[in-house]
Every structure is written in C-alpha cells, then in structure tokens.
Design a protein around this motif. Structure first.
Motif, PDB file in Angstrom:
ATOM      1  N   VAL A  63      -6.361 -20.413  28.037  1.00 47.48           N
ATOM      2  CA  VAL A  63      -6.558 -20.673  29.646  1.00 47.48           C
ATOM      3  C   VAL A  63      -6.689 -19.542  29.648  1.00 47.48           C
ATOM      4  CG1 VAL A  63      -4.088 -18.909  29.190  1.00 47.48           C
ATOM      5  CG2 VAL A  63      -4.875 -20.561  31.072  1.00 47.48           C
ATOM      6  N   GLU A  64      -7.492 -19.169  30.844  1.00 43.67           N
ATOM      7  CA  GLU A  64      -8.116 -17.431  31.516  1.00 43.67           C
ATOM      8  C   GLU A  64      -7.545 -16.318  31.902  1.00 43.67           C
ATOM      9  OE1 GLU A  64     -12.159 -17.353  33.258  1.00 43.67           O
ATOM     10  OE2 GLU A  64     -12.321 -15.097  32.869  1.00 43.67           O
ATOM     11  N   VAL A  65      -6.809 -16.105  31.193  1.00 47.54           N
ATOM     12  CA  VAL A  65      -5.535 -14.782  32.293  1.00 47.54           C
ATOM     13  C   VAL A  65      -6.613 -13.540  33.036  1.00 47.54           C
ATOM     14  CG1 VAL A  65      -3.152 -13.695  32.070  1.00 47.54           C
ATOM     15  CG2 VAL A  65      -4.132 -15.540  31.094  1.00 47.54           C
ATOM     16  N   LEU A  95     -10.697  -9.299  32.939  1.00 44.26           N
ATOM     17  CA  LEU A  95     -10.574  -8.568  34.188  1.00 44.26           C
ATOM     18  C   LEU A  95     -11.180  -8.960  35.428  1.00 44.26           C
ATOM     19  CD1 LEU A  95     -10.107  -5.138  32.480  1.00 44.26           C
ATOM     20  CD2 LEU A  95      -8.386  -6.666  33.344  1.00 44.26           C
ATOM     21  N   HIS A  96     -11.092  -9.911  36.335  1.00 43.72           N
ATOM     22  CA  HIS A  96     -11.424  -9.826  37.623  1.00 43.72           C
ATOM     23  C   HIS A  96     -11.368  -8.797  38.621  1.00 43.72           C
ATOM     24  CE1 HIS A  96     -10.881 -13.805  35.537  1.00 43.72           C
ATOM     25  NE2 HIS A  96     -12.100 -14.340  35.461  1.00 43.72           N
ATOM     26  N   SER A  97     -10.044  -8.001  38.781  1.00 39.36           N
ATOM     27  CA  SER A  97      -9.729  -6.865  39.419  1.00 39.36           C
ATOM     28  C   SER A  97     -10.150  -5.624  39.104  1.00 39.36           C
ATOM     29  CB  SER A  97      -8.534  -7.177  40.415  1.00 39.36           C
ATOM     30  OG  SER A  97      -8.710  -9.034  40.400  1.00 39.36           O
ATOM     31  N   GLY A 129     -12.515 -11.617  27.295  1.00 36.81           N
ATOM     32  CA  GLY A 129     -13.333 -12.326  27.666  1.00 36.81           C
ATOM     33  C   GLY A 129     -14.904 -11.430  28.971  1.00 36.81           C
ATOM     34  N   HIS A 130     -15.802 -12.169  29.105  1.00 32.24           N
ATOM     35  CA  HIS A 130     -16.598 -11.646  29.396  1.00 32.24           C
ATOM     36  C   HIS A 130     -17.081  -9.685  29.513  1.00 32.24           C
ATOM     37  CE1 HIS A 130     -14.138 -12.069  33.208  1.00 32.24           C
ATOM     38  NE2 HIS A 130     -14.564 -13.175  33.154  1.00 32.24           N
ATOM     39  N   VAL A 131     -16.793  -9.278  28.804  1.00 30.43           N
ATOM     40  CA  VAL A 131     -16.209  -7.386  28.839  1.00 30.43           C
ATOM     41  C   VAL A 131     -17.765  -6.909  29.646  1.00 30.43           C
ATOM     42  CG1 VAL A 131     -17.149  -5.398  27.361  1.00 30.43           C
ATOM     43  CG2 VAL A 131     -15.154  -7.195  26.554  1.00 30.43           C
TER      44      VAL A 131
HETATM   45 ZN   LIG Z   1     -13.167 -14.656  33.987  1.00 37.08          ZN
END
Ligand SMILES: [Zn+2]
Ligand SMILES: [Zn+2]
Length: 269
Positions: free
Chosen positions: A80-82, A108-110, A157-159
C-alpha cells in the motif's frame, strides 16, 4: 537479474482505472519477476480535507487474491502507498496489521497541516514565482522530518515528489536542503528502512542522481524500484535506465519485501 516493480496502482486507487490483471500482464511482458501492488491510501484530498483514517482492505484483497496465483513466473505481492500518514500514525499502524501485507510506501502528496494540507500537485500548479516553489520544498522537508519518526512505512516514497510538479523554469532541485535530507537518510538507514527510485512512468530517472548518490554515500543500501504506473503501458517504465543509474552509483541490491522485511536481490545477479 531479479527485476521487481514495487510501486504501481490499479483501479483500487482513485486515480487509476487499470485492473491488477492488466498491470501484472504488462509487468510480465517487460521482464519483471516480482511486483507489489501499492494502491493509494491518502489521509488528505487535494483540497486539504481529511479522508478516513481507516483503509478498507476488502477490494484490494479481493483483487490481489484473484490474480496472485495465476501468473507463473511472476510473484505478485500486496502493499500500500500511504499518503501523509504522519497525520495519524496510530491509525495508520492499526490498519497495517494485516497478515497478507508485505510492504508499505510512506509518501507525502500533501502539504503539512500547518500549511493547509492541500495537494502538492495542486499547490505547485499555482506557483507564480521561484519563492513559491522554495516554500513548497521547505514545507515538504518539515513534513518529511516528521514522517521519518513514524513507524508506518518501509520505504520513503518518491522523495523528490515536489520536483515533479514545481515549474521547471525555476531550476529548483534539492541541493539547498541537502543537509536536512542527509539527516532524514541517516535516520532511514539507522532504522533499517529504505527509499525507492520512482521512475514516475519513465519521466524522472536522471532527476534522482544526486539524491541517490547522497543516500549511497551515507551507506544506504535498502532500495526498491517502482514505476508508479497508473496504466499498463507504464509498468516498469524506464527500468533499464534506472538499473544502469543504480549500478553507476554503486548500489548492489534491489529489495523485495516479505511481511515488511526486506530481501536483498543482487542487481547484477
Ligand atoms: Zn505517490
Ligand atoms: Zn504512487
């Protein structure tokens, strides 16, 4: 080599329509030996509204169970990607108590709650000047430093995520935040956790060079490779270039996970 795609989405994510069976078929065609499906569980929407701090595993489990055994030559694992799990670490940990779960990406998307919690994708599109981009990256680093203290992830994820969306014309990269990023990486390494090289459907391989070199210089070994594909044609996107970059920088392993524990697979084996 034992090639793995450890970051991609399916129709169990709000921004993908791809069935897992199609994603898996595309991975197999690209020479991948193992995949881990990492659908979204975001704690904030693009406007900064809180989303349920509970993940409904039902659809993901059903889809995964229907696909995992029918693919000779391909191992299909559940992850899962949290997104912004830092908002409620206890709730995240509770939802990750699932025996079938092998792997968790912490993303962190936000923006931080203090900055309004809106999606970085949305805020970056509103940038009017370089300083706006710098403010996004400052806030991002603040949140990353908080995330690294929480338990609910195996790789970050994607730093480089904000760089995907901040206007290229500002010429921003993470060099001004190098010391802070190094501290984050030291914590990741000390905890036996890792980061990922996320090709973003093939768009961001070279952009990773300095960040990965820093991680490697600090002794970072644990690393997953992911395409972040939301469509079959992006599965394993730009993996040959990504693997070349990793070898060039001195990485020796790609990780896959079993019950939240990394297994190290030789990059040139
Ligand atoms: Zn993502
Ligand atoms: Zn993703």
């Amino acid at each position: 080599m034992y090639l793995s795609d450890y970051h991609f989405h399916t129709r169990c994510s709000p921004d993908s329509a791809a069935p897992l069976a199609r994603q898996v078929q595309a991975a197999l065609a690209a020479g991948v030996r193992e995949v881990c499906v990492t659908d979204h569980w975001n704690l904030l929407d693009q406007r900064g509204n809180r989303l349920p701090a509970v993940y409904d595993w039902g659809p993901s489990l059903d889809q995964w169970r229907a696909v995992r055994d029918g693919r000779p030559g391909l191992e299909v694992r559940l992850g899962v990607e949290v997104g912004n799990g830092v908002l409620d670490p206890a709730a995240v940990d509770a939802c990750l108590e699932l025996p079938e779960l092998d792997f968790v990406i912490g993303s962190l998307h936000s923006q931080s709650a203090a900055a309004g919690g809106r999606g970085i994708f949305t805020v970056a599109r509103e940038c009017a000047k370089k300083e706006d981009g710098i403010a996004i990256l400052d806030d991002y680093m603040d949140t990353l430093e908080e995330l690294v203290k929480t338990a609910g992830w195996d790789v970050l994820g994607h730093v480089i995520y904000p760089l995907r969306y901040i206007p290229e014309e500002y010429g921003l990269d993470l060099r001004p935040w190098r010391d802070r990023l190094a501290e984050v990486f030291r914590a990741v390494i000390a905890q036996g956790r890792g980061i990922e090289l996320n090709t973003s459907a093939g768009a961001t391989v070279e952009q990773w060079r300095e960040v990965l070199a820093l991680y490697r210089d600090l002794g970072g070994e644990a690393l997953t490779l992911g395409s972040d594909a939301h469509r079959p044609e992006h599965m394993a996107a730009a993996f040959p270039q990504a693997v070349e970059l990793l070898k060039e920088l001195g990485f020796r392993w790609l990780c896959v996970y079993r019950r939240r524990t990394p297994l190290f697979c030789k990059l040139d084996g």
